[in-house]
Each structure stands twice: as C-alpha cells, then as structure tokens.
Design a protein around this motif. Structure first.
Motif, short mmCIF file in Angstrom:
data_model
loop_
_atom_site.label_atom_id
_atom_site.label_comp_id
_atom_site.label_asym_id
_atom_site.label_seq_id
_atom_site.Cartn_x
_atom_site.Cartn_y
_atom_site.Cartn_z
N MET A 70 0.82 -1.19 0.00
CA MET A 70 0.00 0.00 0.00
C MET A 70 0.87 1.26 0.00
O MET A 70 0.57 2.22 -0.72
CB MET A 70 -0.95 0.01 1.20
CG MET A 70 -1.96 1.14 1.10
SD MET A 70 -3.19 1.08 2.38
CE MET A 70 -2.24 1.63 3.75
N ILE A 71 1.94 1.25 0.78
CA ILE A 71 2.83 2.40 0.82
C ILE A 71 3.51 2.57 -0.54
O ILE A 71 3.60 3.69 -1.07
CB ILE A 71 3.86 2.26 1.96
CG1 ILE A 71 3.14 2.44 3.30
CG2 ILE A 71 5.00 3.26 1.80
CD1 ILE A 71 3.97 2.08 4.50
N ASP A 72 3.97 1.48 -1.12
CA ASP A 72 4.60 1.53 -2.44
C ASP A 72 3.62 2.07 -3.48
O ASP A 72 3.97 2.91 -4.31
CB ASP A 72 5.08 0.13 -2.83
CG ASP A 72 5.91 0.13 -4.09
OD1 ASP A 72 6.99 0.75 -4.09
OD2 ASP A 72 5.47 -0.47 -5.09
N TRP A 73 2.39 1.62 -3.42
CA TRP A 73 1.35 2.07 -4.36
C TRP A 73 1.08 3.56 -4.19
O TRP A 73 0.99 4.29 -5.18
CB TRP A 73 0.07 1.26 -4.13
CG TRP A 73 -1.04 1.62 -5.05
CD1 TRP A 73 -1.22 1.17 -6.33
CD2 TRP A 73 -2.14 2.48 -4.75
NE1 TRP A 73 -2.37 1.72 -6.84
CE2 TRP A 73 -2.96 2.51 -5.90
CE3 TRP A 73 -2.52 3.21 -3.63
CZ2 TRP A 73 -4.12 3.26 -5.96
CZ3 TRP A 73 -3.69 3.95 -3.68
CH2 TRP A 73 -4.47 3.98 -4.83
N LEU A 74 0.96 4.02 -2.96
CA LEU A 74 0.73 5.44 -2.73
C LEU A 74 1.84 6.30 -3.30
O LEU A 74 1.59 7.33 -3.95
CB LEU A 74 0.62 5.73 -1.22
CG LEU A 74 -0.71 5.44 -0.55
CD1 LEU A 74 -0.57 5.59 0.97
CD2 LEU A 74 -1.80 6.35 -1.06
N ILE A 75 3.07 5.88 -3.08
CA ILE A 75 4.22 6.68 -3.51
C ILE A 75 4.39 6.63 -5.02
O ILE A 75 4.51 7.67 -5.68
CB ILE A 75 5.50 6.21 -2.79
CG1 ILE A 75 5.41 6.52 -1.30
CG2 ILE A 75 6.74 6.87 -3.40
CD1 ILE A 75 6.52 5.90 -0.47
N LYS A 76 4.40 5.43 -5.59
CA LYS A 76 4.72 5.28 -7.01
C LYS A 76 3.54 5.57 -7.94
O LYS A 76 3.71 6.14 -9.00
CB LYS A 76 5.28 3.90 -7.28
CG LYS A 76 6.65 3.71 -6.66
CD LYS A 76 7.22 2.36 -6.97
CE LYS A 76 8.59 2.24 -6.30
NZ LYS A 76 9.09 0.88 -6.35
#
Length: 119
Positions: A70-76
């Motif tokens: 989820m963090i990766d998705w938010l950032i990228k």
C-alpha cells in the motif's frame, strides 16, 4: 516529490514481511504442518498456543507485505506520501517489540518507520 531511499520504504516493508513468512515456514514447520493436514478449518483451538503462535507469526508477515504494498502504491502510483500515522504506529510497534524481545527482527522495522516519518 518523494525521491531516493524514501521511495524504497514500501519495497523494504514487503521484503521484511516476505522474510518473516519464509523464516516462519521453517521455524514453525512442525506447528504449521498439522494446521494444513487437518484441513485448515478450525485447526487452531484456544488451548493450542504453539499453533496460535505460528499462525499469528505468519499473519504478521503477510500484514507487513500488505502495508508495504500500500505504501509503495501510494508513492509510485499516486505520488503522495503515506500518512504520518503509518510511521508512528510502526515505530511504536517496533520499539515495544524490540524492548520486550531484543533478540528479534523488530529492529528491522525501526529504520523503515524512521523513513516513513521523514516523508
């Protein structure tokens, strides 16, 4: 704009979760095996602490992978930093865990929490 190592925090959390699950498969093999062979349904009773420990150890690894994704998705994908509460909660969990169980992997989460708080 989020750059550098901060963009890797989601991937680092996913990797930490994956390592947690892989280690759990070996460390808790004797507890996980009967859960699977007995058909999964209701195979961890309240008085089976060894099985319960193995189950929650594995689930924590999968939850770390989910949080990391989820963090990766938010950032990228969205280009936004995750809410600061993610970093604070991860920091509290890892600090408390490292205090209670110094010989554990909780230490791995501290730099990741710090990176989340720097966003």
């Amino acid at each position: 704009m989020i750059s550098g190592v901060k963009r890797l925090v989601g991937m680092m959390l996913m990797l930490t979760g994956l390592l947690h699950v892989i280690y759990g498969l070996f460390a808790y093999a004797s507890q996980l095996q009967p859960i699977v062979t007995e058909g999964l349904w209701s195979t961890v009773a309240n008085d089976q602490w060894d099985r319960g420990t193995a189950f929650w150890y594995m689930m924590f690894g999968f939850l770390l992978m989910l949080l990391g994704y989820m963090i990766d998705w938010l950032i990228k994908k969205k280009g936004i930093a995750p809410p600061a509460i993610f970093g604070w909660i991860l920091l509290v969990i890892c600090l408390f865990g490292a205090i209670v169980m110094p010989a554990s992997g909780f230490w791995l989460g501290l730099p990741q929490a710090w990176l989340l708080l720097q966003m």
